[in-house]
Scaffold this motif. Structure first.
Motif, mmCIF file in Angstrom:
data_model
loop_
_atom_site.group_PDB
_atom_site.id
_atom_site.type_symbol
_atom_site.label_atom_id
_atom_site.label_comp_id
_atom_site.label_asym_id
_atom_site.label_seq_id
_atom_site.Cartn_x
_atom_site.Cartn_y
_atom_site.Cartn_z
ATOM 1 N N GLU A 159 0.861 -1.185 0.000
ATOM 2 C CA GLU A 159 0.000 0.000 0.000
ATOM 3 C C GLU A 159 0.891 1.226 0.000
ATOM 4 O O GLU A 159 1.897 1.261 0.721
ATOM 5 N N ASP B 246 1.041 5.768 -0.616
ATOM 6 C CA ASP B 246 0.438 7.082 -0.853
ATOM 7 C C ASP B 246 1.342 7.866 -1.783
ATOM 8 O O ASP B 246 2.528 8.062 -1.486
ATOM 9 N N ASP C 227 -6.958 2.269 -6.872
ATOM 10 C CA ASP C 227 -6.440 3.626 -6.711
ATOM 11 C C ASP C 227 -7.585 4.557 -6.327
ATOM 12 O O ASP C 227 -8.641 4.544 -6.980
ATOM 13 N N SER D 140 -8.604 8.496 -3.933
ATOM 14 C CA SER D 140 -8.229 9.594 -3.059
ATOM 15 C C SER D 140 -8.680 9.261 -1.638
ATOM 16 O O SER D 140 -9.834 8.882 -1.429
ATOM 17 N N PRO D 141 -7.785 9.373 -0.629
ATOM 18 C CA PRO D 141 -8.198 9.091 0.754
ATOM 19 C C PRO D 141 -9.335 9.993 1.223
ATOM 20 O O PRO D 141 -10.122 9.596 2.084
ATOM 21 N N LEU E 271 -3.462 13.651 -3.297
ATOM 22 C CA LEU E 271 -2.871 12.415 -2.788
ATOM 23 C C LEU E 271 -3.636 11.233 -3.371
ATOM 24 O O LEU E 271 -4.874 11.206 -3.344
ATOM 25 N N ARG F 298 -3.987 7.171 -3.067
ATOM 26 C CA ARG F 298 -3.673 5.974 -2.280
ATOM 27 C C ARG F 298 -3.861 4.742 -3.163
ATOM 28 O O ARG F 298 -4.857 4.607 -3.857
#
Length: 256
Positions: free
Chosen positions: A56, A58, A204, A206-207, A218, A220
């Motif tokens: 995993e 970022d 894939d 976005s957090p 960002l 993730r």
């Protein structure tokens, strides 16, 4: 409308040349049978394994993205090392062993090329290259069909010996200034790895959830990679019934 007087820039012209076909024919081979057999030294496949790597990461995006367009991936191996942990003596040899159990250490990185659009109106497509590292090990034990090895690695163990002497004038006292040393060093072929294939599965996102057209800086990534590698070692083998092939260079006229 095209300008009839316009002439193309010579620097943009594509130059090509038609190739002339050449005649060819097969080269005759003369076979010589080895008696009784040929001895060769070749790479031998010890194991071919599919190793699952789960990582995993970022990845920051500058400028921020509004939409991910495409992600391409490649894997680069930096290490494929076999560490023996269990041995079986080869009968009839002095200190040569088959490796019946080993740890296979694997490390490298996944190189990702991320193409995305930004909020800029009529902006260019952004490109981000990221390297996601990974490392781990796999257990190799036993031989096929129930084990992991196709062929066991072979390793020779080096030896160091030392002999001491009695004092010539007093047979009950050793000499501490006189020794005999013997060193036998065996140089082994190092097992090595070969990259065969990699199958990627990834998610894939976005957090932080964004609205349509909103920006996120960002990305993730949750990646599952099935990595296929060969483990090889150069070994000396006997091939019974081998035939050496030599070319017959008495080339005749090629039929037209």
């Amino acid at each position: 409308m095209t300008d009839p007087n316009h002439k193309p820039d010579p620097s943009y012209e594509v130059k090509a040349k038609e190739q002339i076909p050449l005649d060819d024919e097969a080269v005759a081979l003369v076979g010589t049978v080895f008696n009784p057999a040929a001895i060769v030294k070749v790479p031998v496949v010890l194991a071919e394994r599919s190793i699952q790597v789960v990582v995993e990461a970022d990845i920051p995006l500058h400028p921020p993205a509004t939409e991910i367009k495409r992600v391409t991936k490649n894997v680069f191996l930096e290490q494929v090392k076999l560490v023996p942990v269990r041995f079986a003596a080869i009968p009839g040899t002095a200190d040569f062993f088959r490796v019946t159990r080993a740890k296979l250490f694997v490390s490298g990185f996944i190189r990702k090329n991320i193409e995305y659009s930004s909020k800029e109106y009529n902006g260019v497509l952004q490109d981000k290259i990221a390297e996601v590292p990974f490392s781990g090990f796999a257990e190799l034990d036993g031989v096929v069909p129930t084990g992991d090895f196709m062929v066991f690695p072979v390793i020779g163990i080096s030896e160091t010996s030392k002999a001491q002497f009695l004092n010539e004038k007093n047979d009950i006292v050793p000499r501490l200034d006189k020794y005999f040393f013997q060193n036998l060093v065996k140089y082994n072929e190092q097992p090595y790895g070969e990259l065969v294939a990699a199958n990627f599965f990834e998610l894939d996102f976005s957090p932080k959830m964004v609205t349509p057209g909103g920006e996120f800086g960002l990305l993730r990534e949750k990646i599952v990679m099935d990595l296929v590698v060969k483990v090889l070692q150069v070994q000396q083998l006997t091939i019974p019934g081998a035939i050496q092939q030599n070319p017959n260079l008495n080339v005749g006229t090629i039929d037209s």
